[in-house]
Write a protein that holds these residues in place. Structure first.
Motif, short mmCIF file in Angstrom:
data_model
loop_
_atom_site.label_atom_id
_atom_site.label_comp_id
_atom_site.label_asym_id
_atom_site.label_seq_id
_atom_site.Cartn_x
_atom_site.Cartn_y
_atom_site.Cartn_z
N CYS A 262 0.84 -1.21 0.00
CA CYS A 262 0.00 0.00 0.00
C CYS A 262 0.87 1.25 0.00
N ASP A 263 1.90 1.27 -0.86
CA ASP A 263 2.69 2.48 -1.04
C ASP A 263 1.79 3.60 -1.55
N LYS A 264 2.16 4.84 -1.25
CA LYS A 264 1.29 5.97 -1.63
C LYS A 264 0.98 5.96 -3.13
N SER A 265 2.02 5.80 -3.98
CA SER A 265 1.77 5.84 -5.42
C SER A 265 0.82 4.73 -5.85
N ASN A 266 0.89 3.59 -5.15
CA ASN A 266 0.04 2.47 -5.55
C ASN A 266 -1.39 2.64 -5.03
N VAL A 267 -1.53 3.32 -3.90
CA VAL A 267 -2.90 3.61 -3.44
C VAL A 267 -3.55 4.52 -4.49
N LYS A 268 -2.77 5.47 -5.01
CA LYS A 268 -3.30 6.33 -6.08
C LYS A 268 -3.72 5.47 -7.27
N LYS A 269 -2.87 4.51 -7.64
CA LYS A 269 -3.19 3.64 -8.78
C LYS A 269 -4.46 2.82 -8.51
N MET A 270 -4.64 2.43 -7.26
CA MET A 270 -5.85 1.65 -6.93
C MET A 270 -7.08 2.54 -7.08
N ILE A 271 -6.95 3.78 -6.63
CA ILE A 271 -8.09 4.69 -6.74
C ILE A 271 -8.40 4.98 -8.21
N GLU A 272 -7.34 5.06 -9.03
CA GLU A 272 -7.53 5.28 -10.48
C GLU A 272 -8.06 4.04 -11.19
N GLY A 273 -8.04 2.90 -10.52
CA GLY A 273 -8.50 1.66 -11.14
C GLY A 273 -7.40 0.93 -11.91
N LYS A 274 -6.15 1.34 -11.74
CA LYS A 274 -5.05 0.70 -12.48
C LYS A 274 -4.46 -0.49 -11.72
N GLN A 275 -4.55 -0.47 -10.41
CA GLN A 275 -4.09 -1.61 -9.61
C GLN A 275 -5.29 -2.12 -8.81
N SER A 276 -5.45 -3.45 -8.77
CA SER A 276 -6.69 -3.98 -8.18
C SER A 276 -6.63 -4.09 -6.67
N LEU A 337 -6.29 3.03 5.79
CA LEU A 337 -5.09 3.87 5.72
C LEU A 337 -5.30 5.30 6.20
N ILE A 338 -6.48 5.84 5.96
CA ILE A 338 -6.70 7.24 6.31
C ILE A 338 -7.26 7.33 7.74
N ASP A 339 -8.36 6.62 7.99
CA ASP A 339 -8.96 6.71 9.33
C ASP A 339 -7.99 6.21 10.40
N SER A 340 -7.13 5.27 10.03
CA SER A 340 -6.19 4.72 11.02
C SER A 340 -5.00 5.66 11.24
N GLY A 341 -4.93 6.74 10.45
CA GLY A 341 -3.86 7.72 10.64
C GLY A 341 -2.56 7.35 9.95
N TYR A 342 -2.57 6.30 9.13
CA TYR A 342 -1.33 5.88 8.46
C TYR A 342 -0.93 6.90 7.40
N TYR A 343 -1.90 7.34 6.60
CA TYR A 343 -1.68 8.41 5.62
C TYR A 343 -2.70 9.51 5.84
N THR A 344 -2.36 10.70 5.32
CA THR A 344 -3.39 11.75 5.24
C THR A 344 -3.99 11.66 3.83
N LEU A 345 -5.13 12.28 3.64
CA LEU A 345 -5.74 12.27 2.31
C LEU A 345 -4.81 12.90 1.27
N GLU A 346 -4.10 13.96 1.70
CA GLU A 346 -3.16 14.65 0.76
C GLU A 346 -2.07 13.69 0.28
N ASP A 347 -1.67 12.77 1.16
CA ASP A 347 -0.62 11.82 0.78
C ASP A 347 -0.97 11.04 -0.49
N ILE A 348 -2.25 10.79 -0.67
CA ILE A 348 -2.62 9.88 -1.77
C ILE A 348 -3.45 10.58 -2.84
N GLN A 349 -3.38 11.92 -2.83
CA GLN A 349 -4.13 12.65 -3.88
C GLN A 349 -3.21 13.15 -4.95
#
Ligand code: BGC
Length: 349
Positions: A262-276, A337-349
């Motif tokens: 769940c690296d930041k760049s990959n969370v972005k890719k998951m949100i974009e639908g590129k990584q499942s 990741l967000i509610d647990s405080g691991y990342y902020t929303l900005e981290d993955i936007q």
């Protein structure tokens, strides 16, 4: 009697304090493989902070993925007075002389995340259940393609990790053990024919290395426009390479792509639908467990482990603490990741 009890209590408290005082202030070395990947920065900084909060002096070093550099850094930690060294190796079998020195000087070695191989100088191993990481990936593919019921065939390619990292084989085996029956039955077809670990491995786990191999597979086996249904990737850095290669040279339906960390760049890719999916390994949990181990070691207490059978490094079976990895995707990242405080929303936007 009361007086005796009071004296006894004081003695017990004093002993406890001596224990704590004995441990606090001690020097602890933390040797991480590289700053190139997000996870090791996070692991290193997390551990430094937690160890410092517990009162230890910390020598944190990153080895630029260079075996010799790590060997020098660990040797310096030992010569510099560290009582415990926590090591995540660039290459599992290459730190022999530093480990021998640790043994000679009575320094306790904890293998962090990656097992240190070929040595009896490793006292403990703290990691996530590496085989389970692969099982989570394999099971996701099996369920997503409904392999028990669908007729198939589905086309799959595989990208695994670094052969110098003992974890890589566990990730690979965990996933392939789930998928093998469907490969044998012809429901999952590997068009490139590359399935053996040695054929699909990614030395150094580098995105670019994974990308180069994926591009060559695409050019050789899929340039005719045929579809790929799934690309099993052992972790996020390799998944990124595969995604880049697909974006460059693939026009078919977007495949299922797995990952890990769940690296930041990959969370972005998951949100974009590129990584499942990915597998979340909460480095806060692992770091906290290791800090606890350090305290137990330095206070002469029994060290908590939960596995004494799995991790043999070709010389000894190393007592291990395995944390539990968790499935992550675009559907649960908010909570995970967000509610647990691991990342902020900005981290993955
Ligand atoms: C870790 C993975 C990581 C990989 C590449 C492995 O040893 O367990 O979490 O993705 O190294 O850094």
């Amino acid at each position: 009697m009361k007086k005796f009890l009071a004296i006894l209590m004081c003695a017990i408290m004093a002993l406890g304090l001596v224990g704590i005082a004995g441990a606090a202030g001690e020097k602890v070395g933390v040797s991480m493989p590289t700053k190139d990947l997000q996870r090791w920065n996070q692991d290193g900084e997390n551990m430094k902070k937690m160890l410092e909060d517990a009162g230890y002096e910390v020598d944190l070093q990153f080895a630029s993925n260079d075996v010799q550099q790590q060997l020098n850094q660990v040797t310096n930690m030992i010569n510099g007075g560290c009582k415990v060294v926590i090591i995540s190796a660039v290459e599992g079998s290459s730190l022999g002389s530093a480990l021998d020195l640790a043994k000679e000087k009575g320094v306790t070695v904890i293998a962090y995340d990656r097992l240190l191989m070929e040595s009896d100088a490793v006292s403990y191993y703290a990691t996530f259940d590496n085989y389970m990481v692969g099982t989570v990936q394999g099971t996701y593919i099996k369920e997503k393609l409904d392999l028990d019921n669908a007729a198939g065939p589905f086309y799959m390619e595989v990208t695994a990790g670094d052969p110098g990292d003992n974890n890589a084989n566990y990730f690979y085996s965990g996933a392939i053990d789930v998928l093998k029956p469907y490969i044998d039955a012809g429901k999952l077809v590997i068009k490139s024919g590359q399935l053996a670990f040695t054929d699909v491995a990614t030395p150094t786990w580098k995105t670019e290395v994974a990308q180069t191999r994926a591009s060559s597979i695409l050019a050789s086996f899929y340039a005719d426009g045929s579809n790929i249904d799934v690309w099993l990737c052992s972790n996020d850095s390799t998944a990124l390479g595969v995604i880049n290669a697909l974006e460059d040279a693939y026009d078919g339906e977007w495949p299922i792509i797995t990952g890990q960390d769940c690296d930041k760049s990959n969370v972005k890719k998951m949100i974009e639908g590129k990584q499942s999916m990915s597998v979340f390994k909460d480095t806060r949990t692992l770091a906290a467990q290791v800090v606890k181990m350090v305290g137990q070691i330095l206070n002469g207490e029994t060290v908590d482990v939960n596995d004494t059978e799995t991790y043999n490094n070709n010389v000894i079976t190393v007592p291990s603490f395995l944390c539990v990895p968790v499935f992550g995707s675009a559907d649960n990242y908010q909570e995970l990741l967000i509610d647990s405080g691991y990342y902020t929303l900005e981290d993955i936007q």
